[in-house]
Design a protein around this motif. Structure first.
Motif, PDB file in Angstrom:
ATOM      1  N   MET A  88       0.833  -1.193   0.000  1.00  0.00           N
ATOM      2  CA  MET A  88       0.000   0.000   0.000  1.00  0.00           C
ATOM      3  C   MET A  88       0.875   1.254   0.000  1.00  0.00           C
ATOM      4  N   PHE A  89       1.737   1.417   0.993  1.00  0.00           N
ATOM      5  CA  PHE A  89       2.677   2.538   1.047  1.00  0.00           C
ATOM      6  C   PHE A  89       4.083   2.016   0.780  1.00  0.00           C
ATOM      7  N   THR A  90       4.918   2.871   0.241  1.00  0.00           N
ATOM      8  CA  THR A  90       6.315   2.492   0.035  1.00  0.00           C
ATOM      9  C   THR A  90       6.988   2.317   1.392  1.00  0.00           C
ATOM     10  N   PRO A  91       8.105   1.598   1.435  1.00  0.00           N
ATOM     11  CA  PRO A  91       8.826   1.457   2.704  1.00  0.00           C
ATOM     12  C   PRO A  91       9.222   2.803   3.318  1.00  0.00           C
ATOM     13  N   THR A  92       9.556   3.776   2.494  1.00  0.00           N
ATOM     14  CA  THR A  92       9.942   5.095   3.012  1.00  0.00           C
ATOM     15  C   THR A  92       8.762   5.771   3.700  1.00  0.00           C
ATOM     16  N   VAL A  93       7.588   5.705   3.087  1.00  0.00           N
ATOM     17  CA  VAL A  93       6.399   6.314   3.683  1.00  0.00           C
ATOM     18  C   VAL A  93       5.989   5.559   4.944  1.00  0.00           C
ATOM     19  N   GLN A  94       6.035   4.230   4.907  1.00  0.00           N
ATOM     20  CA  GLN A  94       5.721   3.443   6.098  1.00  0.00           C
ATOM     21  C   GLN A  94       6.653   3.812   7.248  1.00  0.00           C
ATOM     22  N   ALA A  95       7.936   3.915   6.946  1.00  0.00           N
ATOM     23  CA  ALA A  95       8.914   4.273   7.983  1.00  0.00           C
ATOM     24  C   ALA A  95       8.628   5.664   8.530  1.00  0.00           C
ATOM     25  N   ALA A  96       8.329   6.617   7.656  1.00  0.00           N
ATOM     26  CA  ALA A  96       8.048   7.988   8.097  1.00  0.00           C
ATOM     27  C   ALA A  96       6.818   8.033   9.007  1.00  0.00           C
ATOM     28  N   LEU A  97       5.780   7.298   8.653  1.00  0.00           N
ATOM     29  CA  LEU A  97       4.564   7.287   9.473  1.00  0.00           C
ATOM     30  C   LEU A  97       4.828   6.644  10.835  1.00  0.00           C
ATOM     31  N   LEU A  98       5.520   5.516  10.831  1.00  0.00           N
ATOM     32  CA  LEU A  98       5.843   4.850  12.097  1.00  0.00           C
ATOM     33  C   LEU A  98       6.783   5.696  12.953  1.00  0.00           C
ATOM     34  N   LEU A  99       7.760   6.343  12.313  1.00  0.00           N
ATOM     35  CA  LEU A  99       8.672   7.202  13.073  1.00  0.00           C
ATOM     36  C   LEU A  99       7.956   8.422  13.642  1.00  0.00           C
ATOM     37  N   THR A 100       6.978   8.928  12.925  1.00  0.00           N
ATOM     38  CA  THR A 100       6.200  10.055  13.456  1.00  0.00           C
ATOM     39  C   THR A 100       5.454   9.628  14.712  1.00  0.00           C
ATOM     40  N   ALA A 101       4.766   8.499  14.644  1.00  0.00           N
ATOM     41  CA  ALA A 101       4.060   8.000  15.828  1.00  0.00           C
ATOM     42  C   ALA A 101       5.043   7.704  16.956  1.00  0.00           C
ATOM     43  N   SER A 102       6.161   7.092  16.624  1.00  0.00           N
ATOM     44  CA  SER A 102       7.195   6.795  17.617  1.00  0.00           C
ATOM     45  C   SER A 102       7.695   8.062  18.294  1.00  0.00           C
ATOM     46  N   ASN A 103       7.893   9.099  17.517  1.00  0.00           N
ATOM     47  CA  ASN A 103       8.407  10.353  18.063  1.00  0.00           C
ATOM     48  C   ASN A 103       7.406  11.055  18.966  1.00  0.00           C
ATOM     49  N   TYR A 157       9.575   2.414  21.306  1.00  0.00           N
ATOM     50  CA  TYR A 157      10.428   1.379  20.722  1.00  0.00           C
ATOM     51  C   TYR A 157       9.638   0.360  19.916  1.00  0.00           C
ATOM     52  N   LEU A 158       8.413   0.081  20.322  1.00  0.00           N
ATOM     53  CA  LEU A 158       7.584  -0.866  19.566  1.00  0.00           C
ATOM     54  C   LEU A 158       7.237  -0.333  18.180  1.00  0.00           C
ATOM     55  N   LEU A 159       7.322   0.970  17.990  1.00  0.00           N
ATOM     56  CA  LEU A 159       7.102   1.585  16.676  1.00  0.00           C
ATOM     57  C   LEU A 159       8.421   1.887  15.972  1.00  0.00           C
ATOM     58  N   GLN A 160       9.415   2.321  16.725  1.00  0.00           N
ATOM     59  CA  GLN A 160      10.688   2.757  16.151  1.00  0.00           C
ATOM     60  C   GLN A 160      11.474   1.602  15.537  1.00  0.00           C
ATOM     61  N   VAL A 161      11.525   0.458  16.209  1.00  0.00           N
ATOM     62  CA  VAL A 161      12.308  -0.669  15.683  1.00  0.00           C
ATOM     63  C   VAL A 161      11.752  -1.152  14.341  1.00  0.00           C
ATOM     64  N   PRO A 162      10.436  -1.418  14.233  1.00  0.00           N
ATOM     65  CA  PRO A 162       9.942  -1.801  12.905  1.00  0.00           C
ATOM     66  C   PRO A 162      10.088  -0.682  11.875  1.00  0.00           C
ATOM     67  N   ALA A 163       9.942   0.571  12.303  1.00  0.00           N
ATOM     68  CA  ALA A 163      10.109   1.688  11.365  1.00  0.00           C
ATOM     69  C   ALA A 163      11.502   1.673  10.751  1.00  0.00           C
ATOM     70  N   ASN A 164      12.503   1.488  11.577  1.00  0.00           N
ATOM     71  CA  ASN A 164      13.868   1.473  11.064  1.00  0.00           C
ATOM     72  C   ASN A 164      14.141   0.254  10.191  1.00  0.00           C
ATOM     73  N   ARG A 165      13.585  -0.872  10.548  1.00  0.00           N
ATOM     74  CA  ARG A 165      13.779  -2.071   9.717  1.00  0.00           C
ATOM     75  C   ARG A 165      13.108  -1.913   8.354  1.00  0.00           C
ATOM     76  N   ILE A 166      11.890  -1.362   8.372  1.00  0.00           N
ATOM     77  CA  ILE A 166      11.183  -1.130   7.100  1.00  0.00           C
ATOM     78  C   ILE A 166      11.905  -0.059   6.288  1.00  0.00           C
ATOM     79  N   GLY A 167      12.255   1.038   6.926  1.00  0.00           N
ATOM     80  CA  GLY A 167      12.922   2.133   6.231  1.00  0.00           C
ATOM     81  C   GLY A 167      14.258   1.734   5.633  1.00  0.00           C
ATOM     82  N   HIS A 168      14.974   0.841   6.313  1.00  0.00           N
ATOM     83  CA  HIS A 168      16.294   0.422   5.827  1.00  0.00           C
ATOM     84  C   HIS A 168      16.205  -0.405   4.549  1.00  0.00           C
TER      85      HIS A 168
END
Length: 113
Positions: free
Chosen positions: A1-16, A50-61
């Motif tokens: 649905m979303f690119t990995p970059t967009v998924q990471a950005a959304l998860l990192l926003t929630a994480s932040n 951390y429950l959002l940040q770790v998957p965000a970084n894995r997806i974003g990478h």
């Protein structure tokens, strides 16, 4: 649905959002409590970060290199922190926020070029 970059950005926003509350909300809400009570509460909030940040970084990478992922996280952090400081912590808006954001955009340029 979303690119990995967009998924990471959304998860990192929630994480932040969680991270910012964990780091700073106790200054407003728990100032009268001993520091160790605030630390325990902050750790509880940080778990959700951390429950959002770790998957965000894995997806974003999958799509970004480490430096690009880091600068994206820093831009998101500033984007979350400024409204938090102004609206939740009732700090006055400062033009320094704008200048800091401009500097960050320069960093984004260099990491993504």
């Amino acid at each position: 649905m979303f690119t990995p970059t967009v998924q990471a950005a959304l998860l990192l926003t929630a994480s932040n959002v969680f991270m910012t509350f964990a780091w700073y909300a106790h200054l407003r809400n728990m100032a009268q409590n001993p520091w160790y009570i605030a630390a325990i509460a902050s750790w509880g909030i940080a778990l959700f970060e951390y429950l959002l940040q770790v998957p965000a970084n894995r997806i974003g990478h999958q799509a970004l290199n480490l430096s690009q992922l880091k600068i994206m996280q820093e831009v998101i952090t500033l984007s979350v922190f400024i409204p938090f400081a102004v609206f939740y912590m009732h700090q006055p808006f400062k033009w320094d926020y704008v200048w800091a954001a401009a500097c960050m955009m320069g960093a984004v340029y260099f990491m993504f070029r």
